[in-house]
Design a protein around this motif. Structure first.
Motif, PDB file in Angstrom:
ATOM      1  N   MET A  42     -14.637   1.907  -2.343  1.00  0.00           N
ATOM      2  CA  MET A  42     -13.905   1.703  -1.100  1.00  0.00           C
ATOM      3  C   MET A  42     -12.411   1.495  -1.369  1.00  0.00           C
ATOM      4  O   MET A  42     -12.013   1.014  -2.417  1.00  0.00           O
ATOM      5  N   TYR A  89     -10.845   1.004   4.184  1.00  0.00           N
ATOM      6  CA  TYR A  89     -12.082   0.322   4.569  1.00  0.00           C
ATOM      7  C   TYR A  89     -11.778  -1.049   5.167  1.00  0.00           C
ATOM      8  O   TYR A  89     -12.414  -1.487   6.124  1.00  0.00           O
ATOM      9  N   ARG A  90     -10.766  -1.723   4.608  1.00  0.00           N
ATOM     10  CA  ARG A  90     -10.422  -3.065   5.052  1.00  0.00           C
ATOM     11  C   ARG A  90      -8.940  -3.323   4.794  1.00  0.00           C
ATOM     12  O   ARG A  90      -8.365  -2.736   3.874  1.00  0.00           O
ATOM     13  N   THR A 144      -7.929   1.361  -4.492  1.00  0.00           N
ATOM     14  CA  THR A 144      -9.302   1.867  -4.500  1.00  0.00           C
ATOM     15  C   THR A 144     -10.098   1.167  -5.597  1.00  0.00           C
ATOM     16  O   THR A 144      -9.650   1.093  -6.753  1.00  0.00           O
ATOM     17  N   TYR A 171      -8.797  -0.246  -0.032  1.00  0.00           N
ATOM     18  CA  TYR A 171      -8.306  -1.409   0.707  1.00  0.00           C
ATOM     19  C   TYR A 171      -6.791  -1.285   0.899  1.00  0.00           C
ATOM     20  O   TYR A 171      -6.075  -0.827  -0.002  1.00  0.00           O
TER      21      TYR A 171
END
Length: 583
Positions: A216, A155-156, A271, A218
């Motif tokens: 999400m 996600y990022r 996560t 990362y």
């Protein structure tokens, strides 16, 4: 140098290094200046790039060409090194002081030009002189050309850089250590993205925070920029999956913590799958060997879930103990390469040059009896095969190679130590017959495209430590590692020649051995050294001189017109309270 000849040679080199046609020219302007900051309780003047610590994160795509203009507005001579970049046919841009260039003197500039070829992942850049990388460093992120990863898209993406903090001028710290022939004062704090975290006095508002959305994933791009400290890093109640090390993809490797030496990078997927709350992210030192000093200091960040209840204190993780060598070795030896990942190449089977390098600490005679506070009242040094490296100052080694200048170095670095003994036996600590070494500037000459295998053997003469060895200009395959003395008959039978780690920096285990292999496919002079800057200062270095290939396109191009020239050593860098004693 005729500018037309330089431009033509540079263009040929750029074309030879491939993929430029599909890339872009990425230009950056970096200003090295002194700045006043307050990290702990007192304000302090430090050297920064573009006024921040860490400095700017540089992002490119594989195949791009980087043009980085460096303006030195600090009082010190400066060089910048692009750690882990291959510098294919662009050795003039590698950056180590007196190796590929002389320092950029105060008030002057230099433009680093190089391609990013067949590499992607997390690397970094840093000063390569005078302990200045303490505050002069930043991330260098190489994104895939096709925008895809060999793992689920996160996600990022978040760079996380560890560092060290002194309460005094770091150039003074280094010069004072050189003057007394001993080690420098320890740092007083550690940092995460430039912030010490809330465990230190006066630092309640100086904590890095990562905001997370539940569910999400990362990608944490973790970089150890500390001068002399290896770290254990852990996030409370969260597991991580290692997917790359030193910008080389790995098979997914699940872990609750990471161990990371100075110079290394580790990419992990995290996560946010815990109860929404806040969780400490903690890095504390791995103190690797007998006789090494321990510390209770740590740096903290906080993982904060979206909509979390922040009335409670963040959850604190339980990290491995500071001296947990078994845990560190488990992590350092665990990851394996992702075969057939982008830019993966098989291990070369034929070996042209074999070297056995005994490395560790020793002493040389003090120049003035009674003036040194090192071991046995002598000057403390570090060495490889009993040679403690001394950098030249009149001319860079790469210029000496290009112009065939004599008197700068010799090309007779030994392929084995002068004496065999029980290298890892602690009974040899303070053995006067083995402690004495000598200072020299010796290189090892290699044929273009030859394959080199090195076995590093850690010694136990003063203190045993995990030594993070870094080779400029090349990645290498980590074939095997272990404790004790290397067995040349049986250990090669256990080498991983299928999917070994690919790294640019790796720790030689405490009182142990490490075997690596690389292909010398890039002409120039390439430094190899311990990435603990104190050990680099003491001389734990050598360099490879890779000869030109058979064609113009496989030869070192001429130096750029703005390559910095050497000055008298004493005028390159001065601080308010000391003059430069070490190059």
């Amino acid at each position: 140098m005729d500018s037309a000849v330089f431009i033509l040679s540079t263009l040929l080199a750029l074309l030879a290094s491939s993929s430029l046609a599909s890339g872009e020219v990425v230009e950056h302007f970096l200003y090295v200046t002194n700045a006043t900051v307050q990290t702990l309780c007192e304000k302090q003047v430090i050297t920064t790039v573009n006024g921040t610590m860490p400095g700017p994160t540089l992002r490119v795509r594989e195949g791009d060409s980087l043009v980085i203009h460096v303006f030195n507005q600090s009082p010190y001579g400066i060089t910048l090194h692009w750690h882990g970049i291959f510098q294919l046919f662009s050795a003039w841009a590698d950056g180590p002081e007196y190796t590929t260039q002389c320092p950029i003197s105060p008030g002057n500039s230099y433009t680093y030009r190089f391609n990013v070829t067949k590499q992607e992942g997390t690397l970094w850049w840093h000063a390569h002189i005078l302990f200045l990388r303490t505050t002069v460093h930043g991330a260098l992120i190489i994104l895939p050309r096709d925008h895809s990863y060999p793992f689920p898209k996160p996600y990022r993406e978040v760079p996380i850089m560890f560092g060290e903090w002194w309460d005094s001028n770091v150039v003074d710290v280094m010069n004072e250590a050189v003057a007394k022939g001993d080690g420098p004062n320890d740092s007083i704090a550690f940092t995460m993205n430039g912030q010490p975290g809330d465990l230190y006095p006066c630092a309640s508002n100086r904590t890095f925070k990562l905001k997370a959305i539940p569910g999400m994933t990362y990608l944490l791009r973790i970089i150890n920029a500390a001068l002399n400290t290896q770290f254990f890093f852990k996030i409370a109640r969260h597991k991580m999956t290692v997917v790359a090390i030193d910008a080389s993809y790995t098979n997914p490797f699940e872990t609750e913590f990471i161990a990371i030496t100075p110079g290394q990078t580790v990419d992990v997927l995290l996560t946010a799958n815990q109860v929404p709350s806040s969780y400490y992210m903690v890095a504390h030192p791995y103190v690797s060997g007998k006789g090494a000093r321990s510390t209770n200091r740590a740096t903290t960040g906080i993982l904060v879930y979206e909509n979390a209840n922040l009335s409670k204190a963040p959850v604190m993780p339980l990290l491995p103990k500071h001296n947990d060598t078994a845990a560190a070795h488990w992590f350092y030896s665990g990851p394996t390469s992702l075969v057939n990942a982008p830019h993966w190449t098989p291990v070369p089977e034929k070996v042209d040059v074999k070297m056995f390098i005994a490395t560790g600490l020793g002493i040389v005679p003090c120049e003035r009896p009674g003036a040194c506070t090192g071991t046995l009242g002598q000057r403390l040094v570090a060495s490889m095969n009993n040679e403690s490296f001394k950098f030249p100052t009149k001319l860079s080694m790469l210029e000496a190679f290009y112009y065939n200048a004599s008197g700068i170095y010799t090309a007779d670095f030994p392929e084995k130590p002068p004496k065999e003994y029980d290298f890892s036996n602690y009974k040899n600590v303070m053995n006067k017959d083995l402690l004495m070494t000598r200072q020299s500037t010796k290189l090892k000459k290699l044929k273009f495209n030859s394959t080199v295998e090195i076995v590093f053997q850690s010694t136990a003469l003063i203190v045993t430590e995990n030594h993070p060895m870094h080779i400029h200009g090349f990645n290498f395959y980590v074939l095997g590692q272990g404790f004790g003395n290397y067995d040349p008959i049986n250990y090669p039978k256990t080498f991983n020649l299928v999917n070994p780690q690919i790294r640019n920096t790796i720790g030689v285990p405490v009182a142990g051995w490490l075997a690596v292999r690389f292909q010398a496919n890039n002409p120039g002079v390439w430094l190899m050294h311990c990435h603990m800057d104190t050990h680099l200062m003491w001389g734990q270095s050598m360099a490879f001189l890779v000869e030109n290939g058979p064609t113009r396109e496989t030869s070192l191009p001429p130096p750029p017109p703005d390559l910095p020239k050497c000055m008298e050593l004493g005028s390159i860098a001065n601080s308010n309270s000391s003059t430069l004693l070490y190059s």
